[in-house]
Design an enzyme around this catalytic site. Structure first.
Site, PDB file in Angstrom:
ATOM      1  N   ASP A  47      -7.380   4.235   9.782  1.00  0.00           N
ATOM      2  CA  ASP A  47      -6.761   3.192   8.731  1.00  0.00           C
ATOM      3  C   ASP A  47      -8.318   3.357   7.399  1.00  0.00           C
ATOM      4  O   ASP A  47      -9.878   2.744   7.970  1.00  0.00           O
ATOM      5  CB  ASP A  47      -6.880   1.602   8.791  1.00  0.00           C
ATOM      6  CG  ASP A  47      -5.737   1.538   8.195  1.00  0.00           C
ATOM      7  OD1 ASP A  47      -5.110   1.624   6.943  1.00  0.00           O
ATOM      8  OD2 ASP A  47      -5.044   0.569   8.432  1.00  0.00           O
ATOM      9  N   CYS A  71      -9.389 -13.401  18.043  1.00  0.00           N
ATOM     10  CA  CYS A  71      -9.710 -11.425  18.214  1.00  0.00           C
ATOM     11  C   CYS A  71     -10.996 -11.588  17.266  1.00  0.00           C
ATOM     12  O   CYS A  71     -11.077 -11.488  16.552  1.00  0.00           O
ATOM     13  CB  CYS A  71      -8.264 -10.264  18.247  1.00  0.00           C
ATOM     14  SG  CYS A  71      -6.881 -11.051  18.714  1.00  0.00           S
ATOM     15  N   ARG A  79       0.714  -0.638  -0.380  1.00  0.00           N
ATOM     16  CA  ARG A  79      -0.129  -0.072   0.242  1.00  0.00           C
ATOM     17  C   ARG A  79       0.968   1.110   0.154  1.00  0.00           C
ATOM     18  O   ARG A  79       0.680   2.372  -0.391  1.00  0.00           O
ATOM     19  CB  ARG A  79      -0.930  -0.119   1.413  1.00  0.00           C
ATOM     20  CG  ARG A  79      -1.591   1.391   1.368  1.00  0.00           C
ATOM     21  CD  ARG A  79      -2.441   1.951   2.707  1.00  0.00           C
ATOM     22  NE  ARG A  79      -3.365   0.639   3.055  1.00  0.00           N
ATOM     23  CZ  ARG A  79      -3.387   0.173   4.512  1.00  0.00           C
ATOM     24  NH1 ARG A  79      -3.086   0.454   4.796  1.00  0.00           N
ATOM     25  NH2 ARG A  79      -4.092  -1.112   4.236  1.00  0.00           N
ATOM     26  N   TYR A  80       1.751   1.096   0.667  1.00  0.00           N
ATOM     27  CA  TYR A  80       2.853   2.358   1.065  1.00  0.00           C
ATOM     28  C   TYR A  80       3.774   2.132   0.318  1.00  0.00           C
ATOM     29  O   TYR A  80       4.583   1.239  -0.649  1.00  0.00           O
ATOM     30  CB  TYR A  80       3.299   2.378   1.994  1.00  0.00           C
ATOM     31  CG  TYR A  80       2.163   2.711   2.249  1.00  0.00           C
ATOM     32  CD1 TYR A  80       1.518   4.152   2.244  1.00  0.00           C
ATOM     33  CD2 TYR A  80       2.030   2.130   4.060  1.00  0.00           C
ATOM     34  CE1 TYR A  80       0.208   4.685   4.308  1.00  0.00           C
ATOM     35  CE2 TYR A  80       0.905   2.022   5.042  1.00  0.00           C
ATOM     36  CZ  TYR A  80      -0.196   3.227   5.271  1.00  0.00           C
ATOM     37  OH  TYR A  80      -1.018   3.663   5.719  1.00  0.00           O
ATOM     38  N   CYS A 112      -3.269 -17.913  14.312  1.00  0.00           N
ATOM     39  CA  CYS A 112      -3.202 -17.516  15.379  1.00  0.00           C
ATOM     40  C   CYS A 112      -3.168 -18.536  16.999  1.00  0.00           C
ATOM     41  O   CYS A 112      -4.269 -19.438  16.484  1.00  0.00           O
ATOM     42  CB  CYS A 112      -3.829 -16.164  15.561  1.00  0.00           C
ATOM     43  SG  CYS A 112      -3.869 -15.027  14.818  1.00  0.00           S
ATOM     44  N   ARG A 168       7.196   0.491   1.739  1.00  0.00           N
ATOM     45  CA  ARG A 168       7.307  -0.624   2.515  1.00  0.00           C
ATOM     46  C   ARG A 168       6.249  -2.184   2.785  1.00  0.00           C
ATOM     47  O   ARG A 168       5.165  -1.598   1.974  1.00  0.00           O
ATOM     48  CB  ARG A 168       7.122  -0.780   4.180  1.00  0.00           C
ATOM     49  CG  ARG A 168       5.342   0.743   4.043  1.00  0.00           C
ATOM     50  CD  ARG A 168       6.118   1.267   5.541  1.00  0.00           C
ATOM     51  NE  ARG A 168       5.616   2.227   6.220  1.00  0.00           N
ATOM     52  CZ  ARG A 168       5.164   3.530   5.614  1.00  0.00           C
ATOM     53  NH1 ARG A 168       5.586   4.181   4.212  1.00  0.00           N
ATOM     54  NH2 ARG A 168       4.012   4.618   5.835  1.00  0.00           N
ATOM     55  N   LYS A 224      -3.255   4.752   6.566  1.00  0.00           N
ATOM     56  CA  LYS A 224      -3.350   4.879   7.640  1.00  0.00           C
ATOM     57  C   LYS A 224      -3.208   6.915   8.145  1.00  0.00           C
ATOM     58  O   LYS A 224      -2.173   7.305   7.386  1.00  0.00           O
ATOM     59  CB  LYS A 224      -2.504   4.537   8.911  1.00  0.00           C
ATOM     60  CG  LYS A 224      -2.691   3.155   9.150  1.00  0.00           C
ATOM     61  CD  LYS A 224      -1.388   2.629   9.846  1.00  0.00           C
ATOM     62  CE  LYS A 224      -1.776   0.972  10.607  1.00  0.00           C
ATOM     63  NZ  LYS A 224      -1.366   0.569   8.907  1.00  0.00           N
ATOM     64  N   ASP A 283     -11.875  -0.871  12.499  1.00  0.00           N
ATOM     65  CA  ASP A 283     -11.902  -0.390  10.949  1.00  0.00           C
ATOM     66  C   ASP A 283     -13.094  -1.122  10.548  1.00  0.00           C
ATOM     67  O   ASP A 283     -13.977  -1.460  12.231  1.00  0.00           O
ATOM     68  CB  ASP A 283     -11.126  -1.297  10.494  1.00  0.00           C
ATOM     69  CG  ASP A 283      -9.746  -1.231  10.279  1.00  0.00           C
ATOM     70  OD1 ASP A 283      -9.420  -0.302  10.580  1.00  0.00           O
ATOM     71  OD2 ASP A 283      -8.733  -2.795  10.609  1.00  0.00           O
ATOM     72  N   CYS A 308     -11.185  -9.494  15.040  1.00  0.00           N
ATOM     73  CA  CYS A 308      -9.982  -9.538  13.887  1.00  0.00           C
ATOM     74  C   CYS A 308     -10.202  -8.466  12.215  1.00  0.00           C
ATOM     75  O   CYS A 308     -11.169  -8.754  11.513  1.00  0.00           O
ATOM     76  CB  CYS A 308      -9.496 -10.506  13.689  1.00  0.00           C
ATOM     77  SG  CYS A 308      -8.456 -10.431  12.672  1.00  0.00           S
ATOM     78  N   ARG A 348      -8.836  -8.684   9.552  1.00  0.00           N
ATOM     79  CA  ARG A 348      -8.755  -9.846   9.042  1.00  0.00           C
ATOM     80  C   ARG A 348      -9.482 -11.291   9.120  1.00  0.00           C
ATOM     81  O   ARG A 348      -8.987 -12.273   8.896  1.00  0.00           O
ATOM     82  CB  ARG A 348      -7.096 -10.728   8.497  1.00  0.00           C
ATOM     83  CG  ARG A 348      -6.165  -8.729   8.389  1.00  0.00           C
ATOM     84  CD  ARG A 348      -4.979 -10.020   7.274  1.00  0.00           C
ATOM     85  NE  ARG A 348      -4.358  -7.874   6.995  1.00  0.00           N
ATOM     86  CZ  ARG A 348      -3.268  -8.286   7.538  1.00  0.00           C
ATOM     87  NH1 ARG A 348      -2.539  -8.626   8.847  1.00  0.00           N
ATOM     88  NH2 ARG A 348      -2.445  -6.835   7.170  1.00  0.00           N
TER      89      ARG A 348
END
Ligand SMILES: *Cc1c(COP(=O)(O)O)cnc(C)c1O
Ligand code: SF4
Length: 345
Positions: free
Chosen positions: A308, A107, A90-91, A103, A94, A315, A271, A110, A112
């Site tokens: 974001d 969570c 996206r940037y 995981c 990076r 962000k 989000d 999450c 994702r």
């Protein structure tokens, strides 16, 4: 030999009947949620729950509210920003490299959620190899962020191999790992793991603590081992309704983190992910918290509050408004609401 962290994973809670052994839950109702969004809770993290609906419970126990309509499946448009499946670019300089889609504990909030824990969305070795090839042939990439899922769920040898290949790319200057292991499975941060990680400096790790009750002796020791391996530790907290949406809770969390050598890096606005609306706070809540931190909490422990933006626009940090240009002389508000005249130039 089976290590403590592997045993924790093996004994993780994955279905509603296991919750019912300790708490009064409606098994069928929760099982329906789990069919859609898998559950996994390590015994360690589960034992941090003091009572139903407390801040630990809310983060890891499924809630029928997750089945509500609305929201976005991929709020950050990550799929469209993926030149190859394992990379999000996206940037300019990076990228995120998806290293795992599992995981230690899932969570409920999450971002994702669409992929994490779903067998059909695994990151294959081949996709990972293609991801590394993409990074190697894209010279503007300076910073590679291993994410997922949780990269530290990979066995040490696999992780070492992955880090070796990234580290060997001449234009990659820094590597970051985003992990929730210090929170949900601190036993994973073994001496052996730290010995692997310290070979790949400059290496940064961002942890993910959301509540002061997560700052246990085990978590403190896990972060201590990482810090002793020379790894700079940051923390990304998600602002969550009913979990940490109070200035006092957040202040206690950030002070506690600094004490364990972890610098708060970002406070994330929740989000717009489908199935997470019940966790979302108004933007004003985050702004009020940031204002309350300014002064009482060390600048060293004060992160940026970021949103974001949907559609992969990136962000953006939000700040309480301190500047006041009304009146004859510009002014700046103190966090307590006193206007101080301040000449501009
Ligand atoms: C958050 C994020 C980054 C890293 O952003 P920083 O502000 O440098 O921490 C990079 N790529 C993607 C896709 C991200 O979501
Ligand atoms: S640890 Fe991170 S990737 Fe895994 S479920 Fe939690 S928020 Fe999602």
């Amino acid at each position: 030999m089976v290590e403590a962290w592997q045993r924790q994973l093996k004994e993780s809670l994955t279905d509603a009947a296991q919750l019912a052994e300790r708490f009064a839950v409606e098994v069928d109702v929760l099982q329906a949620v789990i069919e859609r969004y898998p559950m996994r809770i390590t015994p360690y993290y589960f034992n941090l729950i003091e009572q139903a609906d407390d801040p630990i419970w809310r983060q890891c126990v499924p809630d029928p509210a997750e089945l509500a309509e609305g929201g976005l499946v991929d709020p950050l448009a990550e799929e469209s920003l993926s030149p190859v499946p394992a990379v999000i670019h996206r940037y300019p300089d990076r990228v995120v490299l998806l290293a795992s889609n599992n995981c230690a504990s899932y969570c409920r909030f999450c971002t994702r959620k669409r992929k994490v824990g779903c067998a059909t969305h695994g990151v294959s070795f081949r996709e990972q190899r293609d991801g590394i090839a993409y990074i190697a042939e894209t010279p503007q990439i300076r910073d590679v962020i291993l994410s997922g899922g949780d990269p530290l769920l990979l066995p040490d040898v696999v992780l070492r191999d992955l880090l070796e290949r990234i580290h060997a790319i001449p234009h990659v200057e820094t590597i970051r790992i985003g992990t929730r292991m210090p929170t949900t499975l601190p036993q994973r941060i073994t001496v052996e793991l730290c010995a692997v990680l310290k070979r790949f400096h400059p290496l940064f790790i961002n942890t993910h603590f959301n509540h002061p009750r997560e700052l246990t002796v085990e978590a403190v020791e896990a972060c201590g081992r990482l810090a002793d391996a020379g790894i700079s530790l940051g923390n990304q907290t998600v602002l969550l309704k009913g979990v940490n949406d109070h200035p006092e809770t957040i202040a206690q969390l950030f002070r506690g983190l600094l004490k364990m050598r972890v610098r708060p890096y970002y406070l994330h606005q929740m989000d717009l992910t489908s199935g997470t609306a019940h966790f979302r706070t108004p933007l004003q809540t985050g702004l009020d918290i940031m204002r309350a931190l300014r002064g009482p909490v060390s600048g060293m422990a004060s992160p940026h509050y970021v949103v974001d933006l949907p559609g992969g626009k990136g962000k953006v940090p939000l700040q309480p408004e301190y500047l006041d240009r009304s009146g004859t002389m510009p002014g700046i508000w103190t966090p307590d609401g006193e206007r101080v005249s301040y000449p501009d130039i």
